[in-house]
Design a protein around this motif. Structure first.
Motif, PDB file in Angstrom:
ATOM      1  N   GLU A 135       0.831  -1.201   0.000  1.00 28.99           N
ATOM      2  CA  GLU A 135       0.000   0.000   0.000  1.00 28.99           C
ATOM      3  C   GLU A 135       0.872   1.261   0.000  1.00 28.99           C
ATOM      4  O   GLU A 135       0.569   2.243  -0.705  1.00 28.99           O
ATOM      5  CB  GLU A 135      -0.910  -0.013   1.236  1.00 28.99           C
ATOM      6  N   ALA A 136       1.947   1.196   0.803  1.00 25.84           N
ATOM      7  CA  ALA A 136       2.855   2.346   0.831  1.00 25.84           C
ATOM      8  C   ALA A 136       3.499   2.560  -0.533  1.00 25.84           C
ATOM      9  O   ALA A 136       3.625   3.705  -1.012  1.00 25.84           O
ATOM     10  CB  ALA A 136       3.930   2.139   1.897  1.00 25.84           C
ATOM     11  N   ALA A 137       3.897   1.440  -1.149  1.00 24.75           N
ATOM     12  CA  ALA A 137       4.492   1.557  -2.475  1.00 24.75           C
ATOM     13  C   ALA A 137       3.476   2.098  -3.473  1.00 24.75           C
ATOM     14  O   ALA A 137       3.798   2.923  -4.352  1.00 24.75           O
ATOM     15  CB  ALA A 137       5.016   0.194  -2.917  1.00 24.75           C
ATOM     16  N   LYS A 138       2.243   1.627  -3.314  1.00 23.70           N
ATOM     17  CA  LYS A 138       1.197   2.098  -4.214  1.00 23.70           C
ATOM     18  C   LYS A 138       0.951   3.590  -4.020  1.00 23.70           C
ATOM     19  O   LYS A 138       0.834   4.350  -5.002  1.00 23.70           O
ATOM     20  CB  LYS A 138      -0.076   1.304  -3.934  1.00 23.70           C
TER      21      LYS A 138
ATOM     22  N   ALA B  78       3.754   5.437  -5.396  1.00 19.66           N
ATOM     23  CA  ALA B  78       3.669   5.489  -6.860  1.00 19.66           C
ATOM     24  C   ALA B  78       2.634   6.518  -7.306  1.00 19.66           C
ATOM     25  O   ALA B  78       2.857   7.301  -8.256  1.00 19.66           O
ATOM     26  CB  ALA B  78       3.325   4.113  -7.405  1.00 19.66           C
ATOM     27  N   VAL B  79       1.492   6.524  -6.577  1.00 20.84           N
ATOM     28  CA  VAL B  79       0.444   7.503  -6.925  1.00 20.84           C
ATOM     29  C   VAL B  79       0.966   8.917  -6.698  1.00 20.84           C
ATOM     30  O   VAL B  79       0.735   9.831  -7.516  1.00 20.84           O
ATOM     31  CB  VAL B  79      -0.811   7.231  -6.078  1.00 20.84           C
ATOM     32  N   ALA B  80       1.658   9.051  -5.547  1.00 16.81           N
ATOM     33  CA  ALA B  80       2.209  10.377  -5.254  1.00 16.81           C
ATOM     34  C   ALA B  80       3.237  10.790  -6.291  1.00 16.81           C
ATOM     35  O   ALA B  80       3.302  11.963  -6.702  1.00 16.81           O
ATOM     36  CB  ALA B  80       2.823  10.369  -3.855  1.00 16.81           C
TER      37      ALA B  80
ATOM     38  N   GLU C  44       4.730  14.045 -10.598  1.00 14.62           N
ATOM     39  CA  GLU C  44       5.207  14.198 -11.967  1.00 14.62           C
ATOM     40  C   GLU C  44       4.201  14.987 -12.799  1.00 14.62           C
ATOM     41  O   GLU C  44       4.563  15.830 -13.621  1.00 14.62           O
ATOM     42  CB  GLU C  44       5.453  12.830 -12.576  1.00 14.62           C
ATOM     43  N   HIS C  45       2.927  14.655 -12.537  1.00 12.36           N
ATOM     44  CA  HIS C  45       1.889  15.358 -13.271  1.00 12.36           C
ATOM     45  C   HIS C  45       1.901  16.850 -12.913  1.00 12.36           C
ATOM     46  O   HIS C  45       1.798  17.730 -13.800  1.00 12.36           O
ATOM     47  CB  HIS C  45       0.528  14.745 -12.946  1.00 12.36           C
TER      48      HIS C  45
END
Length: 423
Positions: free
Chosen positions: A329-332, A335-337, A342-343
């Protein structure tokens, strides 16, 4: 009186012997004396039995006197043993009428008065009981009582003594003693386990080749002792043998083929009985193992230990799964962050680029609207120099603001030249 002459031929005298005339007489033969001999013994008894067919009253007075004397001595010998009537077994009519020819069907312990002791009887017990029986039932004593032919039970006594004092023969008899039960608990008995199974284990332990035999123990026995006990019985090695039940006497067969057939048949039956007895003991041990409350307790303890280990393992696995899920979940989230960052960065760059282009356009409009230079070429060259030198929005804003302020003050062209000169 009848005299029987004997002719005796003497050997020749040795050469070193003195001459006949020089011989000396050291002694002489005594005169013959008439003596009475009392016939007694087994062979005389047989002889008297033959005489009974013709004239039973033909017995001599001295024979009767001798029989009475022997009976009296036997009675005195019995009294000297200080027999305790309470310890002796009763001899009923059926026991006293046993046929010695049917010795295989007889209870040898009962014949010697050892029914209560049986296989627990020691050699001393057997010898002592045999002596009592012999003194009570000796044919000489029976003869004194007028029973000259009553020696059948005495023969049974002798046969029982012969079997029970011979280790091999006694072992054969003890193996098939019909008075000793071979019944085993079925496992469905109610009551105290140790009271039900303990005596049976003690009874069966006498057949063990390996001694000492482990005891059953009690409810407080430790696990190692209990497991060692059942391990011993599951590998139980019995000396029990079944020769005594041979239906025919191998030594009494006819020719060699008959003997071989009888021997083969007996060996096969012994092997079958041995196998059945081994299965009987195995079934008994199985029933005991199932009914043993200690084994049930050990199983419950093992179950609790297994459950504790399983629970601990499941807790570890659950924690590992939770940690893995948290990491995922932290990795997810990371990744979302990262995607969002990046966005945002891309958008910021795009916004900055748009703002930069916008400022470039604004600056161009300022140059164009201000009409600092009549020559379009000069105008374009100075603007391009400023745009090429100012790569960020803030620098363009600063330049535009400075130029607009100068234009409002009336010296815009001079300020532009200064700015270009400083590039």
């Amino acid at each position: 009186m009848t005299f029987v002459p004997f002719e005796i031929t003497l050997s020749a005298a040795p050469e070193t012997a003195p001459a006949a005339g020089a011989a000396k007489v050291h002694a002489s033969l005594s005169a013959p004396v008439q003596r009475e001999v009392s016939p007694i013994g087994v062979y005389v008894q047989h002889y008297l039995r033959r005489l009974e067919k013709n004239d039973a009253s033909d017995r001599t007075d001295h024979l009767q006197h001798h029989a009475d004397h022997e009976a009296a001595e036997a009675a005195n010998a019995v009294n000297d043993l200080s027999l305790d009537d309470d310890e002796e077994e009763e001899e009923d009519a059926d026991l006293l009428s046993l046929d010695p020819k049917e010795w295989k069907q007889q209870d040898h312990y009962q014949v010697l008065g050892l029914s209560k002791l049986r296989y627990r009887a020691t050699l001393e017990d057997i010898i002592k009981s045999h002596r009592k029986k012999v003194l009570r039932h000796h044919p000489d004593k029976k003869a004194a009582q007028g029973h000259l032919n009553d020696d059948r039970f005495f023969k049974c006594i002798q046969k029982a003594f012969d079997i029970l004092t011979d280790d091999e023969k006694r072992r054969q008899w003890d193996s098939v003693d019909p008075e000793v039960s071979t019944d085993i608990p079925t496992g469905k008995e109610k009551g105290d386990f140790f009271a039900v199974y303990g005596p049976v284990f003690e009874r069966e332990s006498r057949f063990s080749k390996i001694t000492p035999v482990p005891v059953l123990g009690d409810a407080d026995s430790v696990r190692d002792d209990v497991e060692a006990f059942y391990e011993f019985w599951y590998s139980f090695d019995s000396w029990r043998t079944f020769e005594y039940l041979d239906k025919e006497d191998v030594g009494g067969g006819g020719n060699r083929d008959d003997k071989r057939y009888i021997d083969t048949k007996n060996r096969k039956e012994r092997a079958n009985r041995k196998k059945e007895d081994g299965q009987r003991v195995r079934t008994f041990v199985d029933n005991a193992l199932k009914a043993d409350p200690r084994m049930a307790r050990f199983k419950e303890e093992d179950k609790q230990k297994r459950n504790a280990r399983r629970n601990a393992r499941e807790d570890e696995e659950r924690k590992a799964r939770e940690a893995k899920a948290a990491a995922e979940e932290a990795a997810k989230q990371a990744a979302v962050a990262a995607v969002a960052a990046e966005h945002d960065e891309k958008k910021s760059r795009q916004d900055a680029h748009k703002q930069f282009k916008k400022e470039q356009r604004q600056l161009k409009l300022v140059f164009k609207g201000a009409s600092f230079f009549g020559d379009v070429t000069a105008f374009t060259a100075k603007l391009d120099k400023i745009l090429a030198a100012k790569k960020d929005v803030d620098a363009l804003v600063a330049v535009r603001t400075e130029i607009e302020a100068a234009h409002a003050a009336g010296n815009g062209a001079a300020v532009v030249d200064e700015i270009v000169a400083k590039l």
